[in-house]
Design a protein around this motif. Structure first.
Motif, short mmCIF file in Angstrom:
data_model
loop_
_atom_site.label_atom_id
_atom_site.label_comp_id
_atom_site.label_asym_id
_atom_site.label_seq_id
_atom_site.Cartn_x
_atom_site.Cartn_y
_atom_site.Cartn_z
N SER A 184 0.84 -1.19 0.00
CA SER A 184 0.00 0.00 0.00
C SER A 184 0.87 1.23 0.00
O SER A 184 1.91 1.27 0.63
CB SER A 184 -0.88 -0.01 1.25
OG SER A 184 -1.46 1.27 1.42
N THR A 185 0.49 2.30 -0.73
CA THR A 185 1.28 3.51 -0.75
C THR A 185 0.71 4.56 0.18
O THR A 185 1.09 5.71 0.15
CB THR A 185 1.32 4.10 -2.18
OG1 THR A 185 0.00 4.28 -2.65
CG2 THR A 185 2.06 3.16 -3.09
N ASP B 38 8.18 3.81 -5.06
CA ASP B 38 7.63 2.80 -4.15
C ASP B 38 7.86 1.37 -4.64
O ASP B 38 7.78 0.44 -3.85
CB ASP B 38 6.13 3.04 -3.96
CG ASP B 38 5.84 4.24 -3.07
OD1 ASP B 38 4.66 4.63 -2.97
OD2 ASP B 38 6.80 4.79 -2.49
N ASP B 39 8.10 1.20 -5.93
CA ASP B 39 8.33 -0.15 -6.44
C ASP B 39 9.80 -0.37 -6.78
O ASP B 39 10.15 -1.28 -7.53
CB ASP B 39 7.47 -0.40 -7.69
CG ASP B 39 7.85 0.51 -8.84
OD1 ASP B 39 7.47 0.23 -9.99
OD2 ASP B 39 8.54 1.52 -8.58
N PRO B 45 7.31 2.75 1.60
CA PRO B 45 6.29 1.95 2.29
C PRO B 45 6.87 0.72 3.00
O PRO B 45 6.28 0.24 3.97
CB PRO B 45 5.34 1.54 1.17
CG PRO B 45 5.49 2.61 0.16
CD PRO B 45 6.94 2.98 0.21
N VAL B 46 7.99 0.21 2.52
CA VAL B 46 8.63 -0.93 3.17
C VAL B 46 9.57 -0.44 4.27
O VAL B 46 9.55 -0.93 5.40
CB VAL B 46 9.40 -1.80 2.15
CG1 VAL B 46 10.15 -2.92 2.84
CG2 VAL B 46 8.45 -2.36 1.10
N ILE B 47 10.39 0.55 3.94
CA ILE B 47 11.40 1.02 4.89
C ILE B 47 10.75 1.64 6.13
O ILE B 47 11.24 1.50 7.25
CB ILE B 47 12.35 2.02 4.21
CG1 ILE B 47 13.20 1.29 3.16
CG2 ILE B 47 13.26 2.73 5.22
CD1 ILE B 47 14.06 2.19 2.31
N SER B 64 9.47 10.84 -0.92
CA SER B 64 9.23 10.59 -2.34
C SER B 64 10.45 10.93 -3.17
O SER B 64 11.37 11.60 -2.71
CB SER B 64 8.05 11.44 -2.83
OG SER B 64 8.43 12.81 -2.83
N GLY B 65 10.44 10.45 -4.40
CA GLY B 65 11.55 10.74 -5.32
C GLY B 65 11.72 12.24 -5.52
O GLY B 65 12.84 12.76 -5.54
#
Lengths: 187, 272
Positions: A184-185, B38-39, B45-47, B64-65
């Motif tokens: 999820s974002t 994010d991908d 979202p993972v970190i 964000s980037g």
């Protein structure tokens, strides 16, 4: 505030900071201090020693072609495809002294790989727990890039030593099989 | 004493800021290659799951980037601002504050992948900021310069001691093996060392001897003492040249002005 008090306070802080830095060179103490050192202010100067990092780390993955049996949720009736490499490079050229952006990517992978291997020793026979470590999450996330949602995947860390033509390769970690899902974002 | 210590800190921070320029430019490249999406390689979202909400929320605002690009450009501007400030005698407090705060954000954003050059860079920037804020307190400025000198001394000594416990270092094959990979290796040099194990052992032991005896820099008379700085500069430049660990060069050689100041103070204390 009198200048003596200010000077004394700052000198005290710098002295304590340096003394903690000295203590941080001892591995047993460093692992305790690391829990409170969120910003990495306590340096560890013992890089490449006593046991230097001498390997490259690579991520490989394979996907599973599941069987038509819808009750086979773990893909045990299916078959796996070939292992393939997961790119961890931006393709940047390296210019000594000036330019090496990919070093941070490689260091990240190396840190995660070494962290996982250390965690494996800690969890011992409770290997399932390794799935809940941040490094495992990240590598699972990387491995599922470009793979359709719902596909079963498995990834592994391969460690190599040497250059093409005379490289030693070894698998140091194999993940569990996972079903691809998108993170999820939401914040 | 104030003049010497402040000049030493300014020179150290200035060299370290050049390293900041190089690494910030590298981060711009990494952003452009999408590594902060994010991908991609550093998915927030993972970190963020590594942190509690207290950390994750504020850092998430810069995750964000696009934000990483902004942070990198701010770091480039602030590093240049520090150099300009020092050149024209202005205070560099604001750009140093920005560099320190952005370093904290980047440390948390990346979670992994930091190296020794990043650690020394952070120390120098924070201490440089302290010296800038307390510039009217000559004892504080002197202590700040000595702190940096003491950190580089600690770095060499602890690295040397750690090598004593390493069988690869003692037997002399460590450097050959360190250079035998793509990450930080060099195919030509590792081949040369493999063909000449005697030279490889000599270099390993020379590095250990240099690091373990580095405290002699404080007590040796002037011409001889500076051989240590020449050896140190050659060591770090060699690391940048063959291992492409470029930040070490700026961060560690950059501390030498403070190290020289520390030596002068130490020799004054002991009556040399």
């Amino acid at each position: 505030m009198p200048s003596d008090v200010v000077s004394l306070a700052v000198i005290l802080i710098l002295t304590i900071w340096w003394l903690l830095s000295v203590l941080n060179q001892v591995s047993a103490i460093s692992s305790m201090l690391a829990r409170g050192d969120l910003f990495g202010l306590l340096p560890k100067w013992t890089f490449f020693a006593p046991n230097p990092g001498v390997h490259d780390y690579h991520i490989v993955r394979r996907t599973y072609v599941v069987s038509d049996d819808t009750s086979d949720t773990k893909g045990e009736g299916g078959r796996s495809l070939m292992w393939e490499g997961v790119s961890c490079s931006t393709g940047a050229v390296e210019i000594p002294f000036l330019w090496n952006p990919d070093r941070r990517l490689r260091k990240t992978l190396s840190d995660i790989a070494n962290g996982l291997l250390m965690a494996l020793r800690v969890v011992a026979d409770k290997r399932d727990l390794i799935q809940f470590t941040p490094g495992y999450f990240l590598l699972t996330h990387l491995a599922q890039r470009g793979v359709a949602e719902g596909t079963l995947i498995q990834w592994a860390i391969v460690r190599s030593f040497g250059f093409e033509g005379q490289r030693d390769l070894g698998v140091v970690f194999v993940s569990f099989v996972h079903r691809v899902s998108r993170t999820s974002t939401d914040a | 004493m104030l003049d010497g210590s402040l000049s030493a800190i300014h020179m150290t921070v200035a060299v370290v800021c050049m390293g900041v320029l190089a690494t910030a430019a590298e981060t711009v490249w990494l952003v452009a290659r999408g590594t902060y999406e994010d991908d991609a390689f550093w998915p927030w979202p993972v970190i963020r799951e590594s942190y509690g909400r207290v950390i994750a929320r504020p850092v998430g605002a810069f995750a964000s980037g696009r934000s990483m690009l902004a942070i990198s450009l701010v770091r480039i501007a602030c590093a240049i601002a520090v150099l300009v400030s020092y050149t024209f005698g202005f205070t560099a407090t604001l750009p140093l504050v920005m560099l320190v705060l952005s370093h904290f954000v980047l440390t948390l954003r990346h979670r992994w992948g930091g190296e020794g050059g990043d650690q020394m860079t952070a120390l120098v920037l924070i201490v440089g900021l302290i010296a800038d804020i307390f510039v009217r307190y000559d004892t504080v400025v002197a202590a700040a310069a000595i702190f940096i000198g003491a950190q580089i001394l600690l770095a060499y000594i602890s690295s040397g001691v750690a090598k004593l416990f390493g069988p690869l270092w003692r037997e002399g094959s460590a450097l050959t093996k360190i250079l035998s990979n793509h990450s930080h290796g060099h195919e030509w040099l590792s081949g040369q060392l493999m063909r000449s194990p005697v030279a490889a052992r000599l270099i390993c032991h020379a590095v250990m001897a240099f690091q373990l005896t580095f405290p002699l820099f404080l007590v040796l008379p002037t011409p001889a003492a500076y051989l240590y700085l020449i050896a140190g500069a050659a060591f770090h430049m060699g690391i940048a040249m063959f291992m492409r660990l470029n930040l070490f060069c700026f961060a560690f050689i950059g501390t030498y002005p403070c190290l020289i100041y520390t030596r002068e103070v130490f020799r004054g204390w002991i009556g040399l």
